[in-house]
Scaffold this motif. Structure first.
Motif, short mmCIF file in Angstrom:
data_model
loop_
_atom_site.label_atom_id
_atom_site.label_comp_id
_atom_site.label_asym_id
_atom_site.label_seq_id
_atom_site.Cartn_x
_atom_site.Cartn_y
_atom_site.Cartn_z
N ASP A 150 -4.09 -7.03 -2.60
CA ASP A 150 -5.45 -6.66 -2.20
C ASP A 150 -6.20 -6.10 -3.41
OD1 ASP A 150 -7.76 -5.63 -1.05
OD2 ASP A 150 -6.70 -4.76 0.67
N PRO A 151 -7.32 -6.68 -3.78
CA PRO A 151 -8.07 -6.17 -4.93
C PRO A 151 -8.65 -4.77 -4.71
CG PRO A 151 -9.29 -7.93 -3.84
CD PRO A 151 -7.95 -7.86 -3.18
N ARG A 152 -8.72 -4.31 -3.48
CA ARG A 152 -9.22 -2.96 -3.19
C ARG A 152 -8.17 -1.88 -3.45
NH1 ARG A 152 -10.61 -3.43 2.87
NH2 ARG A 152 -8.51 -4.31 2.73
N VAL A 153 -6.91 -2.30 -3.63
CA VAL A 153 -5.81 -1.34 -3.81
C VAL A 153 -5.55 -1.16 -5.30
CG1 VAL A 153 -3.36 -0.91 -3.38
CG2 VAL A 153 -4.78 -1.89 -1.58
N LEU A 154 -5.62 0.09 -5.76
CA LEU A 154 -5.36 0.40 -7.16
C LEU A 154 -3.88 0.67 -7.41
CD1 LEU A 154 -8.35 2.84 -7.80
CD2 LEU A 154 -8.16 0.43 -8.45
N PHE A 155 -3.21 1.27 -6.44
CA PHE A 155 -1.79 1.62 -6.58
C PHE A 155 -1.11 1.53 -5.23
CE2 PHE A 155 1.62 4.71 -6.15
CZ PHE A 155 2.45 4.35 -7.21
N ALA A 156 0.10 1.02 -5.24
CA ALA A 156 0.94 1.02 -4.04
C ALA A 156 2.40 1.11 -4.50
CB ALA A 156 0.73 -0.24 -3.20
N GLY A 157 3.10 2.07 -3.98
CA GLY A 157 4.51 2.24 -4.31
C GLY A 157 5.22 2.90 -3.14
N TYR A 158 6.52 2.65 -3.04
CA TYR A 158 7.26 3.26 -1.94
C TYR A 158 8.57 3.83 -2.45
CZ TYR A 158 10.93 -0.26 -1.57
OH TYR A 158 12.03 -1.05 -1.82
N LYS A 159 9.16 4.69 -1.67
CA LYS A 159 10.49 5.21 -1.96
C LYS A 159 11.18 5.58 -0.66
CE LYS A 159 9.34 10.10 -2.63
NZ LYS A 159 9.46 11.24 -3.53
N VAL A 160 12.49 5.50 -0.67
CA VAL A 160 13.30 5.96 0.45
C VAL A 160 13.84 7.33 0.01
CG1 VAL A 160 15.36 5.53 1.83
CG2 VAL A 160 13.90 3.62 1.16
N PRO A 161 13.41 8.41 0.69
CA PRO A 161 13.78 9.75 0.23
C PRO A 161 15.29 10.01 0.18
CG PRO A 161 12.11 9.87 1.94
CD PRO A 161 12.55 8.46 1.86
#
Length: 152
Positions: free
Chosen positions: A53-64
């Protein structure tokens, strides 16, 4: 054994929601979402879809923690776009892509089985040729193959 009960992998405990959002106060247009009872499979797919998505600057995930069945996904968007809306749109697009892939797969399975059944009905050509000594071919269909379970 210290392993958690299997039902804990998918049953959401009382008082918890499937998705919780926490707005990030230090970064503009950013939020962290906690997704309950999911793992890397969904986390990575959502991250990849968000980054398309061009509207998204950053996306990241983690499993705590590996024994906790949730993940955190952080989303930062351009001004004028809410991170929650970007996640919702990414989820809808991901569902659409998966349905398209499933439909293509189902059609290829039908095409393959039709080809194999046609090939099997020709004498001497099929893997399940059931011709007898007189050279007469049988139905050519494999009675041991299970039927298809398709929902169109």
């Amino acid at each position: 054994m210290n392993a958690p009960d299997r039902f804990e992998l998918f049953v959401i405990p009382e008082g918890r929601r499937k998705v919780e959002m926490e707005v990030d106060t230090k970064i503009p247009n950013a939020a962290t979402f906690k997704i309950e009872r999911e793992d890397h499979t969904l986390g990575n797919m959502l991250r990849a879809q968000l980054l398309k998505d061009p509207r998204v600057l950053f996306a990241g995930y983690k499993v705590p923690h590996p024994l906790e069945h949730n993940f955190l996904i952080k989303v930062q968007t351009v001004p004028g776009t809410a991170p929650g809306q970007a996640l919702k749109d990414a989820t809808s697009e991901l569902i659409s892509e998966i349905n398209t892939l499933k439909n293509k797969f189902d059609m290829d399975v039908i095409r393959h089985r039709t080809f194999e059944d046609a090939k099997a009905t020709q004498p001497g050509m099929g893997a399940f040729d059931t011709g007898d000594a007189s050279g007469q071919a049988g139905s050519g269909l494999d009675p041991n193959r299970p039927g298809m379970d398709l929902d169109f």
